[in-house]
Design an enzyme around this catalytic site. Structure first.
Site, mmCIF file in Angstrom:
data_model
loop_
_atom_site.group_PDB
_atom_site.id
_atom_site.type_symbol
_atom_site.label_atom_id
_atom_site.label_comp_id
_atom_site.label_asym_id
_atom_site.label_seq_id
_atom_site.Cartn_x
_atom_site.Cartn_y
_atom_site.Cartn_z
ATOM 1 N N HIS A 91 23.924 58.412 41.085
ATOM 2 C CA HIS A 91 25.060 58.025 42.002
ATOM 3 C C HIS A 91 26.396 58.988 41.840
ATOM 4 O O HIS A 91 27.048 58.929 40.841
ATOM 5 C CB HIS A 91 25.126 56.597 41.742
ATOM 6 C CG HIS A 91 26.065 56.092 43.180
ATOM 7 N ND1 HIS A 91 27.043 55.719 42.242
ATOM 8 C CD2 HIS A 91 26.216 55.989 44.204
ATOM 9 C CE1 HIS A 91 28.300 55.710 43.489
ATOM 10 N NE2 HIS A 91 27.650 55.944 44.844
ATOM 11 N N SER A 92 26.687 59.115 42.809
ATOM 12 C CA SER A 92 27.974 60.045 43.057
ATOM 13 C C SER A 92 27.627 61.733 42.557
ATOM 14 O O SER A 92 26.429 62.299 41.958
ATOM 15 C CB SER A 92 28.857 59.117 42.566
ATOM 16 O OG SER A 92 30.266 60.066 42.969
ATOM 17 N N MET A 93 28.541 61.929 41.145
ATOM 18 C CA MET A 93 28.186 62.951 40.664
ATOM 19 C C MET A 93 27.852 62.602 39.973
ATOM 20 O O MET A 93 27.416 63.598 38.463
ATOM 21 C CB MET A 93 30.208 62.743 39.771
ATOM 22 C CG MET A 93 31.477 62.799 40.216
ATOM 23 S SD MET A 93 31.606 64.290 41.553
ATOM 24 C CE MET A 93 31.869 65.912 40.301
#
EC number: 3.1.-.-
Length: 922
Positions: free
Chosen positions: A173-175
């Site tokens: 998720h995300s980074m």
């Protein structure tokens, strides 16, 4: 100070700019559909079992941990290792928690229970201590190495299995998704350790806010590796974006680079994902039930029945992801689907010779095959279209090769169908199937349920309408209209000239029906052929519906496809489609795609005003107000033409070679062009927004200084103006050394913040002294004039033995006001590393690597000197002329090199401040 020089016309202009910026911000933060995600639920208490890692690893990464997710009896059973399932590793993103694995882990557990644990997944999650890796990139490499160790530790937990896994699937998720991609860049990492990578709202293209060089270098390393080694990377990767609801990571950043020799990567927006069809914000993408169900269905379809692990076949993995995330045919996935189906049994065959047909099935006792002979239809029509409201996963439409009205076997055309929220539909181009003699629609026997099947034949020209979009500068005052007045079920509206990210439109669809029929459903699907960012709107007919039309990804230069508005309509209804430019949404696109560059434009405007003040001090002996100089000097024509000219010259080989020879970085405008983000007037709009922000920040800082000085006078004994203007006070070297030591031993941003507070303290003290002096002056104007003359009489002697008068103090405060503005933005841009350091203080006392340390070593001495600097002490400086000339080229440099690399902005601020401070000594 600034508060006393507010011009009403300028104030009106800046208020208007605030209004425009507010329109853009509203579109970004509120101008999207409501949250239609269903919440995922747990049915048993969640448990996070900490996995014991080697002590050496724990000592090296004290802030990081690895957990196994479980619920109820599953959690109890798996406290005794080894494990027997399929390992999946969840990587949280910026400030993300390892507990975010709960939603997908719980859904996977329920799915495994439904099949009596024939297969099941073990979900692991990494605790990154909720680090702010999107703002501070110094820990990204450390996270990547820890994940590598976690993968090896996870695989050791499966020793003793009949088919122990040799790889893990990763959901990032995300980074966390970027960290997963970075694994491949590690020297000792084996690509075979990952069998599948799914990223959710991960900015793959570039960082959202490049606030330090470490995050930019990390991105460059990862993306360059994936591009240069694309032929050798066999990792199936799926990137899922949240759409317009995700204002933290715009969807355009999540699209993986599409290379002709790297076909194992897919990028899609959640609004286009079958059975999801919703936009998600940055956090809800990890718990949105519709999306997590789709993901888990895909995971179970990826299992190899022989090894009970995720398949190693790249082709199958890509087929599964296409099936669940790109185009769902309303059938269960099959690796090798049977194209030929038997059409036998006790069924009724009904020939249908009309070109438009509808059948309502309700409590059917017999199976019925409706056969449509194609011989006559081929002469008149080009396409066939069928739809059904029965959303089961059985085959429902076939093609017969026999010339008779019945056939024992048929080509299963159901695999060509497309699942939509309320129907499954199929469009066939007849010339693509020359061997078919009939199209057969199958209606099964149903009890207690009702559904409708429709079929029709049509010419493509009759169902395709060209609708050019309105011009960008029409501002919504003009519109284009198309009217659909027929009984057809399917229409295409070609949206001509739509392909740029700065375009934004409001589409209004009004539907009216003849007769008093019950409410029925129509579907309007916006189809973008060059990227998977489709969106659907479901409307009850009759109705009036507004559709927002804007892009996440610009149309590639070599792409000739046309965006479509696909309309799945109701018979005997009229549809009126009106399109017009939406000015607020255009501003929203500017903010969405370029809002991160605003600090560079703010600093550029302040630098221009700062240079104007230094020049006025040089030429007239007085420092003009910050607001006055901002109005006079902060003009876009002083900056933009130089950037445009440099970009133009870089198109020539000789200039590019010269540019590279002097080791200058790549122009940010070229970076934006490569990402299809440059569009007309964007720099002008951003400059106006930046000047507006600079104006209001100046007003705020001036008001803050006056407020703090009032508090100072209320709490302490009234101060007096200094009798001399010595720069080097006894405590100055000591204070400077202390700040430098703090920078070296702890965090550079902390030292910058402390020196900034010291500078503000000195300015507040000067303001309080000036206020006290003015309050103590006699009211008699004659006495004031005599004092003024006396002050002017001693002007020359003041150079030899400078003393601070009220006028000099006011001049100094005007200059200090501008310097505070510049320093405020330096502090704001350095705050992320300070926040990161403070959150990890229990693990690390010294921030390493520290992006602000070199900056602090240059800035702290300059701030210390400037805190004791008065305009009277630098008027005669030989260096003042040089110092006044620097801000203009630096203002250009900020835009040229800092708009896409914000960490460079403070570097352009330091140079004029250092020269300003040196004016005290030269």
């Amino acid at each position: 100070m600034f508060l006393h020089s507010v011009n009403l016309w300028n104030l009106a202009f800046y208020v208007f700019m605030v209004f425009l910026a507010t329109l853009g911000l509203w579109d970004v933060f509120f101008g999207f559909e409501e949250n239609k995600c269903s919440m995922s639920y747990m049915f048993e208490y969640p448990e996070y079992q900490k996995i014991e890692l080697p002590k050496k690893l724990t000592k090296r990464y004290p802030a990081y941990e690895l957990y196994l997710y479980g619920e109820g009896s599953y959690a109890e059973e798996h406290k005794i290792l080894p494990l027997t399932g399929i390992p999946v590793l969840f990587l949280p993103g910026n400030a993300g928690s390892y507990k975010q694995v709960r939603s997908i882990g719980s859904i996977a557990l329920r799915k495994a229970e439904d099949i009596d644990f024939k297969y099941h997944f073990d979900f692991f999650s990494v605790n990154f201590n909720e680090e702010l890796v999107a703002l501070y990139g110094g820990s990204l490499q450390k996270q990547t190495k820890f994940v590598h160790e976690c993968i090896k530790a996870i695989l050791k937990l499966y020793k003793g299995q009949e088919f122990p896994p040799t790889s893990v699937a990763i959901i990032g998720h995300s980074m966390g998704g970027l960290v997963a991609r970075a694994l491949l860049t590690l020297k000792n990492f084996k690509q075979d350790l990952i069998n599948l990578l799914v990223t959710q709202a991960t900015p793959h293209v570039a960082p959202v806010m490049p606030l330090d060089r470490f995050i930019t270098e990390f991105y460059m390393t990862v993306n360059n590796y994936w591009i240069l080694n694309a032929r050798h990377i066999n990792l199936t990767t799926l990137s899922v974006a949240g759409g317009f609801r995700d204002y933290q990571v715009r969807s355009g950043l999540t699209f993986l680079p599409t290379l002709s020799h790297h076909t194992s990567a897919l990028s899609v927006v959640t609004s286009a994902v079958p059975k999801t069809w919703v936009s998600t914000d940055h956090l809800s993408i990890v718990w949105c039930k519709q999306l997590q169900l789709t993901t888990i269905r895909a995971f179970f379809d990826l299992i190899d029945a022989d090894t009970k692990q995720i398949t190693q076949k790249s082709k199958k993995k890509l087929s599964v992801l296409n099936h669940h995330f790109i185009r769902h045919p309303a059938k269960q996935f099959e690796e090798n689907p049977s194209i030929i189906s038997d059409l036998t049994g006790t069924s009724m065959w009904v020939p249908v010779k009309v070109s438009r047909w509808s059948y309502v099935a309700y409590n059917e006792s017999d199976k019925i095959y409706f056969a449509f002979p194609l011989a006559n239809h081929r002469k008149v029509y080009t396409h066939a279209y069928c739809q059904s409201t029965m959303l089961d996963t059985n085959s429902w439409i076939f093609g017969c090769i026999n010339s008779t009205s019945m056939c024992r076997q048929g080509v299963d055309l159901s695999w060509k169908a497309e699942l939509l929220p309320t129907i499954k539909s199929l469009t066939l181009r007849l010339q693509d199937y020359p061997s078919l003699s009939h199209i057969v629609v199958y209606v099964p026997s149903v009890h207690g349920s009702k559904f409708v099947v429709d079929c029709e034949f049509f010419k493509k020209e009759a169902r395709s309408i060209q609708l050019p979009v309105t011009h960008l500068f029409s501002f919504g005052l003009s519109s284009r209209k198309a009217i659909i007045n027929t009984s057809g079920r399917y229409y295409n509206i070609e949206l001509l000239n739509l392909g740029q990210i700065y375009q934004a439109f409001k589409v209004n669809v009004v539907s009216k029906c003849t007769g008093g029929k019950e409410e029925i459903t129509s579907i309007y699907k916006l189809h973008i052929p060059w990227s998977y960012e489709d969106s659907l709107t479901i409307a009850q007919v009759p109705s009036s519906v507004d559709i927002s039309l804007k892009l996440h990804v610009a149309q590639p230069e070599n792409d000739s496809h046309v965006a479509l508005l696909k309309m799945y309509t109701s018979s005997d209804c009229q549809y009126e489609v009106t399109i017009k430019t939406s000015f607020p949404q255009i501003l929203g696109q500017v903010v969405r795609f370029h809002g991160g560059a605003l600090p560079a434009y703010v600093v550029s405007s302040i630098l221009l005003a700062y240079g104007g003040q230094l020049y006025s001090l040089l030429s007239t002996g007085f420092c003009l107000e910050y607001g006055t100089m901002l109005d006079k000097e902060a003009k876009p024509y002083k900056v933009d033409p130089f950037v445009i000219m440099i970009k133009f010259l870089l198109g020539y080989k000789w200039f590019k070679e010269l540019w590279d020879a002097v080791l200058l970085p790549e122009l940010d405008a070229i970076v934006l062009t490569s990402q299809s983000m440059c569009f007309p007037l964007v720099s002008l709009i951003l400059f106006l927004f930046g000047t507006c922000t600079a104006y209001w920040s100046g007003l705020l800082s001036s008001a803050s200084v006056q407020l703090l000085s009032s508090l100072w006078l209320a709490l302490k004994r009234p101060a007096e103006l200094p009798k001399d203007v010595k720069v080097m006070s006894p405590d100055l070297p000591v204070l400077t050394v202390v700040f430098l030591i703090i920078s070296w031993t702890t965090c550079g941003a902390l030292a910058i913040l402390l020196s900034y507070l010291y500078y503000v303290f000195k300015v507040v003290h000067l303001q309080a002294s000036l206020t006290t002096f003015k309050n103590n002056q006699p009211v008699n104007p004659k006495h004031s004039r005599r004092s003024e003359k006396k002050s002017n009489h001693h002007k020359d002697s003041a150079i030899q033995n400078p003393r601070l008068s009220a006028n000099d103090a006011e001049d100094s405060l005007r200059m200090h006001s501008t310097v505070i503005n510049l320093l405020t933005w330096v502090v704001l841009l350095s705050m992320p590393s300070l926040i990161y350091w403070s959150k990890n203080l229990r693990y690390y006392f010294k921030l390493n690597p520290d992006p602000c340390k070199p900056l602090a070593f240059l800035l702290i001495p300059a701030i210390a000197v400037l805190g004791n600097t008065h305009t009277v002490s630098i008027k005669s400086s030989k260096l003042l002329k040089t110092a006044s000339q620097f801000p203009l080229p630096l203002a250009v440099g900020v835009i040229a090199f800092g708009s896409s690399h914000l960490y460079r902005v403070p570097c352009f601020v330091i140079i004029p401040l250092v020269f300003h401070s040196l004016c005290n000594f030269m």
